[in-house]
Motif scaffolding. Structure first.
Motif, PDB file in Angstrom:
ATOM      1  N   TRP A  73      -1.510  22.825  -7.197  1.00  0.00           N
ATOM      2  CA  TRP A  73      -0.514  23.068  -6.157  1.00  0.00           C
ATOM      3  C   TRP A  73       0.872  23.122  -6.811  1.00  0.00           C
ATOM      4  O   TRP A  73       1.101  22.471  -7.836  1.00  0.00           O
ATOM      5  N   ALA A  74       1.786  23.897  -6.183  1.00  0.00           N
ATOM      6  CA  ALA A  74       3.142  24.018  -6.718  1.00  0.00           C
ATOM      7  C   ALA A  74       4.150  23.598  -5.650  1.00  0.00           C
ATOM      8  O   ALA A  74       3.967  23.878  -4.463  1.00  0.00           O
ATOM      9  N   GLY A  75       5.210  22.925  -6.093  1.00  0.00           N
ATOM     10  CA  GLY A  75       6.316  22.566  -5.201  1.00  0.00           C
ATOM     11  C   GLY A  75       7.588  23.257  -5.669  1.00  0.00           C
ATOM     12  O   GLY A  75       7.847  23.344  -6.869  1.00  0.00           O
ATOM     13  N   MET A  76       8.346  23.776  -4.710  1.00  0.00           N
ATOM     14  CA  MET A  76       9.655  24.370  -5.051  1.00  0.00           C
ATOM     15  C   MET A  76      10.731  23.448  -4.511  1.00  0.00           C
ATOM     16  O   MET A  76      10.667  23.037  -3.350  1.00  0.00           O
ATOM     17  N   THR A  77      11.713  23.144  -5.343  1.00  0.00           N
ATOM     18  CA  THR A  77      12.787  22.252  -4.914  1.00  0.00           C
ATOM     19  C   THR A  77      14.055  23.053  -4.656  1.00  0.00           C
ATOM     20  O   THR A  77      14.528  23.781  -5.525  1.00  0.00           O
ATOM     21  N   LEU A  78      14.557  22.902  -3.435  1.00  0.00           N
ATOM     22  CA  LEU A  78      15.719  23.688  -2.999  1.00  0.00           C
ATOM     23  C   LEU A  78      16.982  22.913  -3.358  1.00  0.00           C
ATOM     24  O   LEU A  78      17.452  22.073  -2.589  1.00  0.00           O
ATOM     25  N   TYR A  79      17.452  23.199  -4.569  1.00  0.00           N
ATOM     26  CA  TYR A  79      18.530  22.395  -5.134  1.00  0.00           C
ATOM     27  C   TYR A  79      19.367  23.407  -5.894  1.00  0.00           C
ATOM     28  O   TYR A  79      19.106  23.721  -7.055  1.00  0.00           O
ATOM     29  N   PRO A  80      20.332  23.998  -5.215  1.00  0.00           N
ATOM     30  CA  PRO A  80      20.889  25.276  -5.663  1.00  0.00           C
ATOM     31  C   PRO A  80      21.414  25.338  -7.095  1.00  0.00           C
ATOM     32  O   PRO A  80      21.209  26.329  -7.771  1.00  0.00           O
ATOM     33  N   SER A  95      20.711  23.526 -10.002  1.00  0.00           N
ATOM     34  CA  SER A  95      19.820  23.428 -11.157  1.00  0.00           C
ATOM     35  C   SER A  95      18.379  23.831 -10.862  1.00  0.00           C
ATOM     36  O   SER A  95      17.574  23.899 -11.777  1.00  0.00           O
ATOM     37  N   LYS A  96      18.024  24.083  -9.612  1.00  0.00           N
ATOM     38  CA  LYS A  96      16.621  24.426  -9.374  1.00  0.00           C
ATOM     39  C   LYS A  96      16.489  25.750  -8.633  1.00  0.00           C
ATOM     40  O   LYS A  96      16.509  26.801  -9.256  1.00  0.00           O
ATOM     41  N   CYS A  97      16.402  25.745  -7.310  1.00  0.00           N
ATOM     42  CA  CYS A  97      16.032  26.983  -6.624  1.00  0.00           C
ATOM     43  C   CYS A  97      16.836  27.149  -5.337  1.00  0.00           C
ATOM     44  O   CYS A  97      16.960  26.201  -4.567  1.00  0.00           O
ATOM     45  N   THR A  98      17.359  28.338  -5.085  1.00  0.00           N
ATOM     46  CA  THR A  98      18.038  28.578  -3.812  1.00  0.00           C
ATOM     47  C   THR A  98      17.001  28.995  -2.763  1.00  0.00           C
ATOM     48  O   THR A  98      15.866  29.347  -3.102  1.00  0.00           O
ATOM     49  N   ALA A  99      17.415  29.002  -1.499  1.00  0.00           N
ATOM     50  CA  ALA A  99      16.497  29.409  -0.421  1.00  0.00           C
ATOM     51  C   ALA A  99      16.028  30.847  -0.639  1.00  0.00           C
ATOM     52  O   ALA A  99      14.839  31.144  -0.502  1.00  0.00           O
ATOM     53  N   ALA A 100      16.948  31.746  -0.980  1.00  0.00           N
ATOM     54  CA  ALA A 100      16.563  33.164  -1.147  1.00  0.00           C
ATOM     55  C   ALA A 100      15.534  33.303  -2.265  1.00  0.00           C
ATOM     56  O   ALA A 100      14.543  34.036  -2.132  1.00  0.00           O
ATOM     57  N   ARG A 101      15.732  32.581  -3.367  1.00  0.00           N
ATOM     58  CA  ARG A 101      14.770  32.670  -4.480  1.00  0.00           C
ATOM     59  C   ARG A 101      13.439  32.014  -4.113  1.00  0.00           C
ATOM     60  O   ARG A 101      12.373  32.482  -4.535  1.00  0.00           O
ATOM     61  N   ALA A 102      13.485  30.955  -3.341  1.00  0.00           N
ATOM     62  CA  ALA A 102      12.226  30.325  -2.921  1.00  0.00           C
ATOM     63  C   ALA A 102      11.396  31.319  -2.101  1.00  0.00           C
ATOM     64  O   ALA A 102      10.173  31.422  -2.285  1.00  0.00           O
ATOM     65  N   VAL A 103      12.063  32.072  -1.226  1.00  0.00           N
ATOM     66  CA  VAL A 103      11.319  33.064  -0.432  1.00  0.00           C
ATOM     67  C   VAL A 103      10.799  34.172  -1.355  1.00  0.00           C
ATOM     68  O   VAL A 103       9.677  34.668  -1.178  1.00  0.00           O
ATOM     69  N   ASP A 104      11.584  34.555  -2.366  1.00  0.00           N
ATOM     70  CA  ASP A 104      11.096  35.532  -3.357  1.00  0.00           C
ATOM     71  C   ASP A 104       9.816  35.022  -4.026  1.00  0.00           C
ATOM     72  O   ASP A 104       8.862  35.772  -4.226  1.00  0.00           O
ATOM     73  N   ILE A 105       9.818  33.749  -4.398  1.00  0.00           N
ATOM     74  CA  ILE A 105       8.646  33.169  -5.085  1.00  0.00           C
ATOM     75  C   ILE A 105       7.427  33.201  -4.149  1.00  0.00           C
ATOM     76  O   ILE A 105       6.325  33.575  -4.556  1.00  0.00           O
ATOM     77  N   LEU A 106       7.649  32.866  -2.874  1.00  0.00           N
ATOM     78  CA  LEU A 106       6.543  32.924  -1.908  1.00  0.00           C
ATOM     79  C   LEU A 106       6.029  34.361  -1.786  1.00  0.00           C
ATOM     80  O   LEU A 106       4.821  34.598  -1.756  1.00  0.00           O
ATOM     81  N   GLU A 107       6.944  35.328  -1.692  1.00  0.00           N
ATOM     82  CA  GLU A 107       6.524  36.729  -1.522  1.00  0.00           C
ATOM     83  C   GLU A 107       5.811  37.245  -2.768  1.00  0.00           C
ATOM     84  O   GLU A 107       4.932  38.086  -2.690  1.00  0.00           O
ATOM     85  N   THR A 108       6.220  36.739  -3.935  1.00  0.00           N
ATOM     86  CA  THR A 108       5.643  37.247  -5.186  1.00  0.00           C
ATOM     87  C   THR A 108       4.309  36.574  -5.517  1.00  0.00           C
ATOM     88  O   THR A 108       3.371  37.230  -5.949  1.00  0.00           O
ATOM     89  N   PHE A 109       4.242  35.263  -5.325  1.00  0.00           N
ATOM     90  CA  PHE A 109       3.055  34.530  -5.787  1.00  0.00           C
ATOM     91  C   PHE A 109       2.158  34.053  -4.646  1.00  0.00           C
ATOM     92  O   PHE A 109       1.129  33.426  -4.891  1.00  0.00           O
ATOM     93  N   GLY A 110       2.534  34.335  -3.416  1.00  0.00           N
ATOM     94  CA  GLY A 110       1.659  34.032  -2.285  1.00  0.00           C
ATOM     95  C   GLY A 110       1.996  32.715  -1.603  1.00  0.00           C
ATOM     96  O   GLY A 110       2.764  31.899  -2.111  1.00  0.00           O
ATOM     97  N   MET A 111       1.394  32.525  -0.438  1.00  0.00           N
ATOM     98  CA  MET A 111       1.730  31.392   0.432  1.00  0.00           C
ATOM     99  C   MET A 111       0.703  30.268   0.315  1.00  0.00           C
ATOM    100  O   MET A 111       0.699  29.347   1.111  1.00  0.00           O
ATOM    101  N   GLU A 112      -0.223  30.372  -0.646  1.00  0.00           N
ATOM    102  CA  GLU A 112      -1.280  29.359  -0.750  1.00  0.00           C
ATOM    103  C   GLU A 112      -0.918  28.306  -1.799  1.00  0.00           C
ATOM    104  O   GLU A 112      -0.346  28.627  -2.837  1.00  0.00           O
ATOM    105  N   GLN A 113      -1.312  27.081  -1.535  1.00  0.00           N
ATOM    106  CA  GLN A 113      -1.143  25.951  -2.480  1.00  0.00           C
ATOM    107  C   GLN A 113       0.307  25.786  -2.923  1.00  0.00           C
ATOM    108  O   GLN A 113       0.582  25.503  -4.091  1.00  0.00           O
ATOM    109  N   ILE A 114       1.241  25.989  -2.007  1.00  0.00           N
ATOM    110  CA  ILE A 114       2.646  25.868  -2.375  1.00  0.00           C
ATOM    111  C   ILE A 114       3.418  25.229  -1.217  1.00  0.00           C
ATOM    112  O   ILE A 114       3.082  25.446  -0.051  1.00  0.00           O
ATOM    113  N   TRP A 115       4.399  24.395  -1.568  1.00  0.00           N
ATOM    114  CA  TRP A 115       5.276  23.833  -0.535  1.00  0.00           C
ATOM    115  C   TRP A 115       6.700  23.854  -1.034  1.00  0.00           C
ATOM    116  O   TRP A 115       6.959  24.163  -2.202  1.00  0.00           O
TER     117      TRP A 115
END
Ligand code: ZN
Lengths: 90, 270
Positions: free
Chosen positions: B184-191, B193-213
């Motif tokens: 499972w993968a976790g994305m941390t919304l921490y603009p 040093s980690k991930c912005t909301a827009a990039r998190a949605v990109d990651i979901l669209e690119t790698f899928g909605m399974e096993q991720i939070w």
């Protein structure tokens, strides 16, 4: 799914703003005295690399990979410094 | 809309923050043991911290209808001295029976050192001994790629059940490494040093909605306890259906956490 035009409507102004921030940051570095360090070089490399990402890599992945430590063995000990954002030491 | 905050450091937060996330729809929050913004001077400091995570925070959260859970370990930032780390680890079993403990975490690497790696592997042994799921912290910035690869190698050697391990703070370059190997993968919304909301949605669209939070981390740094719902709004702007949004912010964490013996869906939803 959104079209390219939807994405432009959603993100163009924000991306334009960030692009200007990058340009102004580079101007600011140019304008000031003293020596830069590895971070500046890594930044410029990432900027260049993202324009032609290697096959199988997105632009974001290319930037992240350019700014990553690619060594493979665990370090002997931890330095007191936290991460710098680009591989290297001050 | 209701959601689960799968990774928030509420010991650094005010009670008003609990109120805000409850107003935004948070029904459960999971707090991994981590660095508290300073190095603790003795194992007793960790004992008190584990009490805070298992006694005090659940009470604070309950005032707002939020179920509070926690993960226990000594974090990699304070694990550079192995004998100190082992002393702290010896305390952990006495807390494992507390009703809000989910498993071992957030363990992992910080500066990718030999000592951190040894302590990481010893935590994997505790998780396996007590048959508990694992939450893993990956290092920041330039250290993330190397750290993620070292962690994946150690997990492979330990032969863990990959579906019961979540590897957190993934970004574009590490998400496929983690997901392709069945974790499972976790994305941390921490603009910054980690991930912005827009990039998190990109990651979901690119790698899928399974096993991720996704999570806010909401710790002592400049962070936002409402980051998960703000990212849910970003998904809506990108024309994802409410069903998909609900899957990412509630159903997915529920699916993973349901593997933890102590996790129960908030009774307000039953
Ligand atoms: Zn954390």
């Amino acid at each position: 799914m959104p079209t390219k035009s939807d994405i432009l409507n959603l993100y163009f102004m924000d991306a334009r703003c960030k692009l200007l921030e990058i340009a102004a940051y580079l101007d600011r570095l140019d304008r000031h005295e003293g020596e830069g360090d590895f971070r500046q070089e890594a930044f410029l490399s990432a900027l260049e690399a993202m324009q032609t990402p290697p096959a199988g890599q997105s632009r974001a992945q290319t930037v992240l990979n350019t700014l990553s430590d690619h060594s493979t063995s665990p370090a002997e000990s931890a330095s007191l410094q936290s991460a710098y954002g680009a591989p290297g030491k001050l | 809309m209701h959601y689960i905050e799968p990774h928030g450091h509420m010991v650094s937060r005010t009670t008003a923050d609990y109120e805000s996330i409850a107003q935004a729809g948070c029904v459960a929050l999971c707090e991994p043991a981590f660095w508290a913004g300073y190095d603790r001077s003795s194992p007793a400091g960790f004992y008190d911290y584990y009490r805070q995570l298992t006694e005090y925070e659940p009470r604070r959260a309950a005032q707002f209808g939020i179920d509070h859970y926690c993960w226990l370990c000594i974090n990699p930032k304070e694990a550079e001295d192995p004998s100190f780390a082992r002393e702290v680890m010896s305390i952990i079993p006495e807390f494992l029976d507390c009703p809000n403990v989910l498993g071992i975490g957030e363990i992992g690497l910080n500066k990718n050192t030999k000592n951190e790696l040894a302590i990481f592997e010893e935590h994997l042994e505790i998780a396996q001994k007590y048959d508990l799921p694992i939450l893993i912290h990956t290092p920041h910035l330039e250290d993330k790629l190397k750290g993620t690869k070292l962690i994946l190698d150690a997990l492979k050697n330990a032969n863990v059940d990959r579906g019961r391990v979540v590897i957190d703070h993934v970004e574009e370059h590490t998400a496929p490494l983690v997901l392709d190997q069945g974790y499972w993968a976790g994305m941390t919304l921490y603009p910054i040093s980690k991930c912005t909301a827009a990039r998190a949605v990109d990651i979901l669209e690119t790698f899928g909605m399974e096993q991720i939070w996704m999570n806010s981390a909401c710790d002592w740094g400049v962070s936002d306890p409402l980051a998960v719902v703000k990212c849910a709004l970003e998904m809506k702007k990108r024309q994802h259906t409410l069903t998909t949004v609900q899957k990412v912010i509630f159903e997915n964490p529920k699916e993973f956490l349901s593997q933890c013996p102590n996790f129960k869906v908030n009774q307000l939803l039953q």
